[in-house]
Every structure is written in structure tokens, then in C-alpha cells.
Design an enzyme around this catalytic site. Structure first.
Site, PDB file in Angstrom:
ATOM      1  N   ARG A 221       0.859  -1.186   0.000  1.00 48.91           N
ATOM      2  CA  ARG A 221       0.000   0.000   0.000  1.00 48.91           C
ATOM      3  C   ARG A 221       0.897   1.238   0.000  1.00 48.91           C
ATOM      4  NH1 ARG A 221      -5.423  -1.641   1.977  1.00 48.91           N
ATOM      5  NH2 ARG A 221      -5.481  -3.792   1.238  1.00 48.91           N
ATOM      6  N   GLU A 223       0.928   4.094   1.120  1.00 43.63           N
ATOM      7  CA  GLU A 223       0.435   5.081   2.087  1.00 43.63           C
ATOM      8  C   GLU A 223       1.466   6.205   2.129  1.00 43.63           C
ATOM      9  OE1 GLU A 223      -2.400   4.482   3.476  1.00 43.63           O
ATOM     10  OE2 GLU A 223      -2.648   2.305   3.474  1.00 43.63           O
ATOM     11  N   ARG A 229      -0.057   2.929  12.613  1.00 40.29           N
ATOM     12  CA  ARG A 229      -0.824   1.723  12.248  1.00 40.29           C
ATOM     13  C   ARG A 229      -0.738   1.367  10.777  1.00 40.29           C
ATOM     14  NH1 ARG A 229      -6.419   2.777  14.210  1.00 40.29           N
ATOM     15  NH2 ARG A 229      -7.563   3.029  12.307  1.00 40.29           N
ATOM     16  N   HIS A 230      -0.009   2.161   9.990  1.00 42.44           N
ATOM     17  CA  HIS A 230       0.103   1.880   8.556  1.00 42.44           C
ATOM     18  C   HIS A 230       1.513   1.472   8.157  1.00 42.44           C
ATOM     19  CE1 HIS A 230      -3.636   4.313   8.453  1.00 42.44           C
ATOM     20  NE2 HIS A 230      -3.943   3.442   7.502  1.00 42.44           N
ATOM     21  N   GLU A 368      -8.977  -1.453  13.927  1.00 46.30           N
ATOM     22  CA  GLU A 368      -9.471  -2.294  12.829  1.00 46.30           C
ATOM     23  C   GLU A 368      -8.385  -3.293  12.443  1.00 46.30           C
ATOM     24  OE1 GLU A 368     -10.228  -0.313   8.977  1.00 46.30           O
ATOM     25  OE2 GLU A 368      -9.523  -2.219   8.158  1.00 46.30           O
ATOM     26  N   SER A 371     -11.130  -6.365   7.367  1.00 45.52           N
ATOM     27  CA  SER A 371     -12.272  -5.933   6.552  1.00 45.52           C
ATOM     28  C   SER A 371     -12.770  -7.156   5.801  1.00 45.52           C
ATOM     29  CB  SER A 371     -11.848  -4.921   5.491  1.00 45.52           C
ATOM     30  OG  SER A 371     -11.694  -3.666   6.062  1.00 45.52           O
TER      31      SER A 371
HETATM   32  P1  AMO Z   1      -8.533  -3.595   3.675  1.00 48.58           P
HETATM   33  O1  AMO Z   1      -7.930  -2.679   2.689  1.00 48.58           O
HETATM   34  O2  AMO Z   1      -9.451  -2.973   4.679  1.00 48.58           O
HETATM   35  O3  AMO Z   1      -9.355  -4.743   2.967  1.00 48.58           O
HETATM   36  O4  AMO Z   1      -7.387  -4.338   4.457  1.00 48.58           O
HETATM   37  C1  AMO Z   1      -7.657  -5.432   5.325  1.00 48.58           C
HETATM   38  C2  AMO Z   1      -6.883  -5.310   6.614  1.00 48.58           C
HETATM   39  O5  AMO Z   1      -5.494  -5.141   6.349  1.00 48.58           O
HETATM   40  C3  AMO Z   1      -4.902  -4.312   7.330  1.00 48.58           C
HETATM   41  N1  AMO Z   1      -4.294  -3.146   6.679  1.00 48.58           N
HETATM   42  C4  AMO Z   1      -3.077  -2.651   6.981  1.00 48.58           C
HETATM   43  N2  AMO Z   1      -2.162  -3.035   7.876  1.00 48.58           N
HETATM   44  C5  AMO Z   1      -1.005  -2.336   7.932  1.00 48.58           C
HETATM   45  N3  AMO Z   1      -0.735  -1.292   7.100  1.00 48.58           N
HETATM   46  C6  AMO Z   1      -1.619  -0.869   6.188  1.00 48.58           C
HETATM   47  N4  AMO Z   1      -1.312   0.136   5.381  1.00 48.58           N
HETATM   48  C7  AMO Z   1      -2.862  -1.563   6.085  1.00 48.58           C
HETATM   49  N5  AMO Z   1      -3.953  -1.435   5.296  1.00 48.58           N
HETATM   50  C8  AMO Z   1      -4.812  -2.396   5.670  1.00 48.58           C
HETATM   51  C9  AMO Z   1      -5.989  -3.919   8.301  1.00 48.58           C
HETATM   52  C10 AMO Z   1      -7.244  -4.100   7.464  1.00 48.58           C
HETATM   53  O6  AMO Z   1      -8.376  -4.349   8.259  1.00 48.58           O
HETATM   54  N6  AMO Z   1      -9.563  -6.962   0.114  1.00 48.58           N
HETATM   55  C11 AMO Z   1      -9.995  -6.435   1.397  1.00 48.58           C
HETATM   56  C12 AMO Z   1     -10.297  -7.540   2.365  1.00 48.58           C
HETATM   57  C13 AMO Z   1     -11.505  -8.359   1.969  1.00 48.58           C
HETATM   58  O7  AMO Z   1     -12.588  -7.785   1.860  1.00 48.58           O
HETATM   59  O8  AMO Z   1     -11.351  -9.574   1.777  1.00 48.58           O
HETATM   60  C14 AMO Z   1      -8.911  -5.525   1.949  1.00 48.58           C
HETATM   61  O9  AMO Z   1      -7.753  -5.604   1.599  1.00 48.58           O
HETATM   62  O10 AMO Z   1      -5.950  -4.834   9.376  1.00 48.58           O
END
Ligand code: AMO
Length: 445
Positions: A221, A223, A229-230, A368, A371
Site C-alpha cells: 500500500r 500510504e 498503524r500503517h 481495525e 475488513s
Molecule cells: P482492507 O484494505 O481494509 O481490505 O485491508 C484489510 C486489513 O489489512 C490491514 N491493513 C493494513 N495493515 C497495515 N498497514 C496498512 N497500510 C494496512 N492497510 C490495511 C488492516 C485491514 O483491516 N480486500 C480487502 C479484504 C476483503 O474484503 O477480503 C482488503 O484488503 O488490518
């Protein structure tokens, strides 16, 4: 001709097997973690892959004589007699009376930080991360990632017991799966491609093949912000399951997996759990609340004014976590029915109210970690939803093969492994639960 037959020769024993070798002479291999020289004898603490073993040198134990080259972090094979003693609390402890030490390698230099204390004292997180290959030798640091191993292992074991097939999706993708701007672009022999934001498109395709699939793999990602948390690369534990009756089937599968994981940690990772004082949650059943009810609770009970009525900010997640713990006695809470506008194109809208979706997030101690939701399985409906989201369905021809040629009602979820580890161990920063974090300021080590 010499042949290799796969028989693994073991010339050492594990610490957990010491009780069965009581009084016998055995060998162990590891790094010297600490040396405490006393008058006439010395303690040598040897760090094996998972344990710290106390070895005692005394000239009366054997003909072996102390070697002055022995130092911390030297790699050694220690041979000696296993002996049991009783500690101050009355617990039986095992140690080794040294009969010989073979030096296997000596460090070129002394360590830049002290790693042989119980924890890394007064060392900044950035230094810990810069020095990961050695800072992780500290017993507490390495325990973090054994716990993380346990989480991923529990997820895998539970799903395999429930008829899931493990898949491997490509990380170089023709399209971003999650929308938004946080996608890393890559020049692929002159063509623009993307690092996988998630295995979404592939895990759905493979539901059409295996019915139930899962993957534990890195996702990327882009970001652009620096938060606690990211990460820019994290490990996503994904599952996707077909022939569901409702999206509650997915939440049930996650609840079952979490129960299994927590039990595995308590039984097979006991040492690490104790070392880290990990607060393993008791999971009986996880409470569920609709998104709009959660918003109302935040505004009415906590008198907090949300900045965005379509999603939660970190403070709102924390408030919901507090509420779940205090009022519902749960470390977890499922929030369901997120607004359509905030969920990706593959999410199924709620037929009863298409402003909202058959989707959920799981919050763990106010963060969170997951998802998920039900997906659109009808071809025409999916094409229409993509168009509504401003996407060109022609670019997703292979993805849409699932829908075009018979997709079961299905859904799934993604769990952020580092986030789950972070809150399980009570950390403030997700980097503490990441072996080699990638963030906006860090691509090394
Ligand atoms: P989503 O984008 O919400 O959903 O990501 C799912 C989970 O991944 C974690 N997460 C992260 N952890 C660390 N750094 C980040 N930048 C980051 N972004 C997300 C979180 C989040 O809840 N395809 C959907 C899932 C699905 O519907 O099956 C998805 O990727 O814990």
C-alpha cells in the site's frame, strides 16, 4: 557413489527434552548469550533457537579447561551432563554441567547494543529496527515473531481443517484491487503495472475453482503518511469462501479461526506468551453492531463529533473498543453494514438498503484488524457497479470471468497480521510487530 538419503543427523538435543536426559551427557548448539565468571567457576548462558540454557563450568566436572577466546555471541557446541535443580520457587530447573565447548565461530566485533538483558532497555525503536538482525536476538524481541508465527500457523491450520485450499496469487498485478491512490506503480518492460494491494481479484477467481481458499502473503500500500498503524508492505491473511448463505458465515469463520489461534498461542507458545506478558483474549462469541448504530453510540454516549459519517477515525475505533470491553466484556467487536460509498467495487450492497453494504470490519481492542463482506456474484450487477464506480469493466475481463461463467454466492476477508500482533502484545506502533518494516521513511534493513 555417495548418496543423500534424507536422514537428518541430530547430534544435539532440545532444551524441552532435557528432563528425559537427566544425568546423561548430551550436546547443544547455539550462541553464547552471556558469561558470568565467578571465582573458580562460570555460568555460560547458551541461546538456542528458542531457549536460554544455563551451562556451568567448573574444573571438577571434567578435564575440559576454560578457553579465553569464549565471548558473547560466539557460536558453540557445548557438551555436558544434564542436571536438575530446584529454584527458589520450588520449580524444577535443568542446567548443564560443562564437559567441553567447541568453538564453531567467533564474532569479528562486539555488539553495538546490549541484547542479553531481559529486554532491550532504553533503545529507540528506530535503532532497534536499524539493527533488526541482531536486536531480534534479544529473547523478548524474537518472541514477538514466534507469536506472529503462531497466529499465521493457527489461521492456516484452522482453515485447512475447514476445507480451504491455500493459494498463491501474483504480486505484480494488471490492476489495483482496492481502489484509491495508494497503489505502487511499476514499469514492467515498458508497461505500467501495480504491486498487489491485496489478493482480492485472484482469491475471488479461485472460489470458482476450489470453493474455499486462503492466502497468507505480503501486500503493498503506497500510504503517503507516517502513522503508527500503517505500513507500506504488510502481511495479509486472506480467505474467500463460496456457497455462503449470508455474510455472517464469514464472520463465523473468522471467529472460529481467532478462537483456534488464541488457543494455539496458549498451548504451544506458552513461553513466548509469558515472556511478553501477552494478554490473550478469551473469545466466546463476538458482539456485532451496525455501522450507523455505532455512529450514534459514538455521538450520544461519548459526545464525540465524527469528522466523516462514512467511516471511522482512529478515535472512534478506540471508543468502540472501550465500549465493547466495558459494556459487552469483549476485546473484539464486529461493525457491519458500512456505507456503499466507502467500500470497494466488489462489495455487495444490502438489498434491504443499498446505501449500505453486506460488509464488516472487526475491531480488536479499538483497532481495525479486518475488513470483509459478501461480494457481488452476478455478472451484470458487477459490471454495473464497476461503471458506477467510474471503472472500465473491459480492463477487468479476466476478473469478470468468474461472474460471467457462474460464480457462487461468496465472500471473504483480509486480516492485517502485524496489526493483530500489535494489539495482542499491547504495542503502540505496528512497526514493533513487523520484522523488517517498510514505511515512508524506511526500506532498510
Ligand atoms: P482492507 O484494505 O481494509 O481490505 O485491508 C484489510 C486489513 O489489512 C490491514 N491493513 C493494513 N495493515 C497495515 N498497514 C496498512 N497500510 C494496512 N492497510 C490495511 C488492516 C485491514 O483491516 N480486500 C480487502 C479484504 C476483503 O474484503 O477480503 C482488503 O484488503 O488490518
Amino acid at each position: 557413489m555417495e548418496k543423500i538419503n534424507g536422514n537428518i543427523i541430530k547430534d544435539t538435543v532440545e532444551f524441552c527434552d532435557f528432563p528425559s536426559y537427566d544425568g546423561q551427557v548430551v550436546s547443544i548448539k547455539g550462541n553464547i548469550h552471556r558469561i558470568r565468571e565467578m571465582t573458580g567457576f562460570a555460568f555460560v548462558i547458551v541461546r538456542t533457537s528458542r531457549d536460554l540454557i544455563q551451562c556451568v563450568y567448573e574444573p571438577s566436572f571434567s578435564d575440559y579447561r576454560w578457553d579465553d577466546r569464549l565471548c558473547e555471541e560466539a557460536c558453540v557446541k557445548v557438551t555436558g551432563k544434564v542436571v536438575a535443580s530446584v529454584d527458589a520457587k520450588g520449580n524444577k530447573r535443568y542446567e548443564m554441567q560443562i564437559h567441553g565447548i567447541d568453538i564453531l565461530s567467533l564474532p569479528a566485533e562486539g555488539l553495538p547494543i546490549v541484547i542479553n538483558k531481559k529486554q532491550l532497555d532504553n533503545i529507540q525503536l528506530s535503532t532497534v529496527l536499524d539493527l533488526r538482525p541482531i536486536s531480534m536476538r534479544n529473547p523478548k524481541e524474537r518472541a514477538i515473531f514466534k507469536i506472529q508465527e503462531g497466529i499465521a500457523r493457527g489461521f492456516r491450520e484452522y482453515l485447512m481443517k475447514n476445507g480451504f485450499t491455500e493459494i498463491r496469487s501474483p504480486k505484480i498485478n494488471y490492476a489495483g484491487a482496492e481502489g484509491g491512490t495508494n497503489v505502487f506503480k511499476l514499469d514492467y518492460f515498458g508497461k505500467e503495472v501495480y504491486l498487489a494491494q491485496s489478493p482480492q481479484l485472484y482469491k475471488q477467481a479461485l472460489v470458482g475453482v476450489y470453493g474455499r481458499v486462503f492466502e497468507i502473503a505480503p501486500v503493498f500500500r503506497a500510504e503517503h503518511h507516517d502513522t503508527s498503524r500503517h505500513l507500506n508492505e504488510y502481511t495479509s491473511m486472506d480467505l474467500e469462501m463460496g456457497f455462503i448463505n449470508s455474510f455472517e458465515d464469514i464472520m463465523n469463520m473468522e471467529t472460529g479461526a481467532l478462537k483456534y489461534i488464541m488457543n494455539l498461542l496458549k498451548t504451544e507458545y506458552q513461553n513466548e506468551v509469558e515472556l511478553l506478558h501477552a494478554d490473550i483474549p478469551e473469545i466466546d462469541a463476538i458482539p456485532v453492531m451496525k455501522f450507523m448504530d455505532a455512529k450514534e453510540l459514538i455521538m450520544k454516549k461519548f459526545k464525540y463529533t465524527p469528522s466523516d459519517m462514512k467511516d471511522f477515525d482512529p478515535t472512534e475505533e478506540e471508543l468502540l473498543g472501550k465500549y465493547a470491553k466495558k459494556e459487552l466484556n469483549s476485546d473484539f467487536i464486529f461493525i457491519t453494514h458500512y456505507p456503499s460509498k466507502k467500500r470497494p467495487f466488489y462489495t455487495m450492497d444490502d438489498p434491504a438498503d443499498p446505501e449500505y453494504t453486506l460488509s464488516f470490519d472487526l475491531l480488536f481492542r479499538g483497532l481495525e484488524i479486518t475488513s470483509g463482506g459478501q461480494r457481488v456474484h452476478d455478472y451484470k450487477e458487477q459490471v454495473a457497479k464497476m461503471e458506477k464506480c467510474g471503472m472500465n469493466p473491459e480492463l477487468f475481463e479476466t476478473y469478470l470471468m468468474l461472474h460471467k461463467y457462474g460464480a457462487p454466492p461468496h465472500g471473504g476477508l483480509g486480516i492485517g497480521l502485524e496489526r493483530l500482533t500489535m494489539h495482542l502484545l499491547g504495542f503502540k506502533n505496528v512497526r514493533e510487530a513487523t520484522m523488517f518494516p517498510r514505511d515512508i521513511n524506511r526500506v532498510t534493513p
